[in-house]
Design a protein around this motif. Structure first.
Motif, PDB file in Angstrom:
ATOM      1  N   ASP A 188      70.225  19.039  18.206  1.00 37.37           N
ATOM      2  CA  ASP A 188      71.633  18.667  18.198  1.00 37.37           C
ATOM      3  C   ASP A 188      72.442  19.833  18.759  1.00 37.37           C
ATOM      4  O   ASP A 188      71.893  20.873  19.120  1.00 37.37           O
ATOM      5  CB  ASP A 188      72.104  18.258  16.798  1.00 37.37           C
ATOM      6  CG  ASP A 188      71.959  19.359  15.759  1.00 37.37           C
ATOM      7  OD1 ASP A 188      71.802  20.543  16.140  1.00 37.37           O
ATOM      8  OD2 ASP A 188      72.019  19.044  14.556  1.00 37.37           O
ATOM      9  N   ALA A 189      73.737  19.641  18.842  1.00 38.14           N
ATOM     10  CA  ALA A 189      74.615  20.656  19.446  1.00 38.14           C
ATOM     11  C   ALA A 189      74.553  21.981  18.687  1.00 38.14           C
ATOM     12  O   ALA A 189      74.577  23.055  19.300  1.00 38.14           O
ATOM     13  CB  ALA A 189      76.051  20.136  19.502  1.00 38.14           C
ATOM     14  N   THR A 190      74.451  21.919  17.372  1.00 38.83           N
ATOM     15  CA  THR A 190      74.408  23.150  16.574  1.00 38.83           C
ATOM     16  C   THR A 190      73.143  23.950  16.881  1.00 38.83           C
ATOM     17  O   THR A 190      73.205  25.164  17.092  1.00 38.83           O
ATOM     18  CB  THR A 190      74.474  22.810  15.071  1.00 38.83           C
ATOM     19  OG1 THR A 190      75.671  22.073  14.819  1.00 38.83           O
ATOM     20  CG2 THR A 190      74.451  24.062  14.220  1.00 38.83           C
ATOM     21  N   ARG A 191      72.010  23.263  16.923  1.00 37.06           N
ATOM     22  CA  ARG A 191      70.749  23.957  17.215  1.00 37.06           C
ATOM     23  C   ARG A 191      70.751  24.523  18.634  1.00 37.06           C
ATOM     24  O   ARG A 191      70.289  25.639  18.863  1.00 37.06           O
ATOM     25  CB  ARG A 191      69.561  23.015  17.030  1.00 37.06           C
ATOM     26  CG  ARG A 191      69.322  22.684  15.577  1.00 37.06           C
ATOM     27  CD  ARG A 191      68.117  21.788  15.401  1.00 37.06           C
ATOM     28  NE  ARG A 191      67.310  22.419  14.369  1.00 37.06           N
ATOM     29  CZ  ARG A 191      66.007  22.336  14.282  1.00 37.06           C
ATOM     30  NH1 ARG A 191      65.325  21.635  15.135  1.00 37.06           N
ATOM     31  NH2 ARG A 191      65.365  22.963  13.318  1.00 37.06           N
ATOM     32  N   HIS A 209      61.652  18.822  16.976  1.00 33.04           N
ATOM     33  CA  HIS A 209      62.259  17.605  17.526  1.00 33.04           C
ATOM     34  C   HIS A 209      61.233  16.473  17.630  1.00 33.04           C
ATOM     35  O   HIS A 209      61.547  15.315  17.336  1.00 33.04           O
ATOM     36  CB  HIS A 209      62.866  17.889  18.900  1.00 33.04           C
ATOM     37  CG  HIS A 209      63.525  16.701  19.527  1.00 33.04           C
ATOM     38  ND1 HIS A 209      64.762  16.248  19.116  1.00 33.04           N
ATOM     39  CD2 HIS A 209      63.124  15.868  20.519  1.00 33.04           C
ATOM     40  CE1 HIS A 209      65.084  15.187  19.833  1.00 33.04           C
ATOM     41  NE2 HIS A 209      64.103  14.934  20.693  1.00 33.04           N
ATOM     42  N   ARG A 269      65.832  16.720  14.652  1.00 35.81           N
ATOM     43  CA  ARG A 269      66.278  16.433  16.024  1.00 35.81           C
ATOM     44  C   ARG A 269      67.139  17.566  16.585  1.00 35.81           C
ATOM     45  O   ARG A 269      67.856  18.250  15.856  1.00 35.81           O
ATOM     46  CB  ARG A 269      67.077  15.132  16.059  1.00 35.81           C
ATOM     47  CG  ARG A 269      66.273  13.931  15.639  1.00 35.81           C
ATOM     48  CD  ARG A 269      65.400  13.459  16.757  1.00 35.81           C
ATOM     49  NE  ARG A 269      64.617  12.304  16.321  1.00 35.81           N
ATOM     50  CZ  ARG A 269      63.410  12.040  16.753  1.00 35.81           C
ATOM     51  NH1 ARG A 269      62.835  12.825  17.631  1.00 35.81           N
ATOM     52  NH2 ARG A 269      62.775  10.991  16.334  1.00 35.81           N
TER      53      ARG A 269
END
Length: 157
Positions: free
Chosen positions: A138-141, A126, A136
């Motif tokens: 994000d929601a998936t990570r 990040h 960055r």
């Protein structure tokens, strides 16, 4: 994707999975060496001596197969001091495994190590730490990291 690129991709991931298996084996062998030497610290030293000998052989073989245009001493002088600290973190990993595997078992210890690796990697990606490409959060990570933590809880019980 061509067959050749898929094969290269698949072999790369198999190599990485093999490295993960080798970490589990390392912890088990180091735990046994700890018992045989009656010291987690001497077991860690032994592990590093064997690793040093192997890496030295690999480095020497690599130098013979593709010699660098610059002498090693020059390359070392132009490297940053912080770049040499990776061994410190390796020692932390080895010592922690030697001490904790007998207490919690290899699966639990390595599951928590993977969580630590994932959380640390997400943060380092990040911020682009030490020149890493920025990826960055994000929601998936975050979902993947949370699922990994759930997996650790499941392995622990």
């Amino acid at each position: 994707m061509t067959i050749a690129s898929f094969t290269g991709w698949a072999l790369s991931f198999l190599l990485i999975i093999g490295a993960g298996v080798s970490l589990a084996l390392q912890q088990v062998f180091n735990t046994r060496l700890r018992a045989e030497l009656a010291s987690p610290w001497w077991a860690g030293v032994g592990s590093y001596i064997v690793g040093l000998v192997l890496m030295l052989a690999i480095a020497l073989a690599g130098a013979l197969l593709s010699p660098s245009t610059q002498p090693l001493s020059r390359l070392i002088r132009h490297s940053s001091a912080s770049s040499w600290t990776g061994g410190v973190f390796g020692a932390i990993f080895v010592a922690t495994g030697i001490v904790m595997v007998p207490r919690f078992g290899a699966a639990t210890v390595l599951a928590f190590v993977v969580v630590g690796q994932m959380v640390g990697s997400i943060v380092l990606d990040h911020i682009g730490f030490m020149g890493l490409p920025v990826h960055r959060v994000d929601a998936t990570r975050l979902t993947g990291a949370l699922l990994l933590i759930l997996g650790v809880v499941m392995v622990r019980h």
